[in-house]
Design an enzyme around this catalytic site. Sequence first.
Site, mmCIF file in Angstrom:
data_model
loop_
_atom_site.group_PDB
_atom_site.id
_atom_site.type_symbol
_atom_site.label_atom_id
_atom_site.label_comp_id
_atom_site.label_asym_id
_atom_site.label_seq_id
_atom_site.Cartn_x
_atom_site.Cartn_y
_atom_site.Cartn_z
ATOM 1 N N HIS A 329 -79.466 -55.804 -73.209
ATOM 2 C CA HIS A 329 -80.221 -56.305 -74.190
ATOM 3 C C HIS A 329 -81.711 -55.832 -74.131
ATOM 4 O O HIS A 329 -82.276 -55.339 -75.218
ATOM 5 C CB HIS A 329 -80.394 -57.674 -74.249
ATOM 6 C CG HIS A 329 -80.637 -58.603 -75.201
ATOM 7 N ND1 HIS A 329 -81.922 -59.141 -75.292
ATOM 8 C CD2 HIS A 329 -80.330 -58.794 -76.572
ATOM 9 C CE1 HIS A 329 -81.962 -59.730 -76.353
ATOM 10 N NE2 HIS A 329 -81.137 -59.378 -77.205
ATOM 11 N N CYS A 330 -82.296 -55.591 -72.956
ATOM 12 C CA CYS A 330 -83.733 -55.390 -72.852
ATOM 13 C C CYS A 330 -84.040 -54.021 -73.205
ATOM 14 O O CYS A 330 -85.186 -53.727 -73.692
ATOM 15 C CB CYS A 330 -84.085 -55.421 -71.293
ATOM 16 S SG CYS A 330 -83.865 -56.897 -70.517
#
Length: 343
Positions: A329-330
């Site tokens: 996600h990052c």
Amino acid sequence: MSTPADDGFFMPAEWVRHTRTWMAWPYREALWGERIDEVRDAYAEVAKAIAAFEPVTMVVNPENVAEVSIKCGSGVAVLPMPHDDSWLRDSGPTFLIDGFGNVAATDWVFNSWGERFKPYDQDAALAEAMLAHLHIDRYACPLVTEGGAIHVDGEGTLLAVEETLLNDNRNPGKSREEIESLLLAYTGAKKMIWLPGGLENDHTDGHVDNVACFVKPGVVVAMVAEDPEDGNHAPLQANLDILKGETDAKGRPLEVVELPQPKARMGLDGGRLALSYVNFYFANGGLILPEFGDPADNKAFDIFEELFPERQIVQIPAIDILHGGGGIHCITQQQPVGTGEVD
């Protein structure tokens, strides 16, 4: 100057349809060290997995266009644009919609997670450069934060962790009320739910995208640690208690789905890695889930498969990425469908 909320814009849920996914190529050798080639392979695998569902554009430094094009393949577009490293969720823009087909974006002040990694001047300028390229209106927010520090349901509710946003390394002198007011104004949300704790040794000071996120209206997944002796047990339990007692902006009691915590794994510096199945990515018709070579991998897969029978769940090895301090996600940022296309 007007804010997104003033103009009817809001941050949509991550599961709404995307025009594309944005990523950025890893460069900071001081962070990645000898693992940088493995990390680049891991980024390429994530990009190719998402590209099976929707367009992907990789931001690369101009001198590396050919190399990255070869490594990522023809299904991933490459955009030459100077940057320092590869956490586009945090350094890139947070996209907004108005419900009428228009897209804008919030550009947060980026200070590399409280001056943690230097230099970061190119990453601090990246969101503005991307939005100029896309011809998308930019709202410059005077708050120091990152995209991974917030999560929304697209229906007025915002989640964040106190120890990230109230940290003096971001906004010294700003009160909780001032920070909340700015977050609501620049995401278009109506209600904020503050969670007390992030993960142990999280380089971001406890981003919410490692501990809890919305997966459907009124439904949150939250990580739990069963062992009371685990350093993450108390903060994750505190988060869980708050979520189970909360309602969303529409007044619905939250349904909380518990995700297992992978076993503790140490990084090259001897510190604990911030492993989390919450750090996944929605793609159009798919869901990219991290895999850690852990017994809990299968349980996490089964939970998401039950939550999303209509989506294809794809698990990607993520340990190499985690050595840099973040997850799938990052390193990704979704651009919702609407006006604003790549030149």
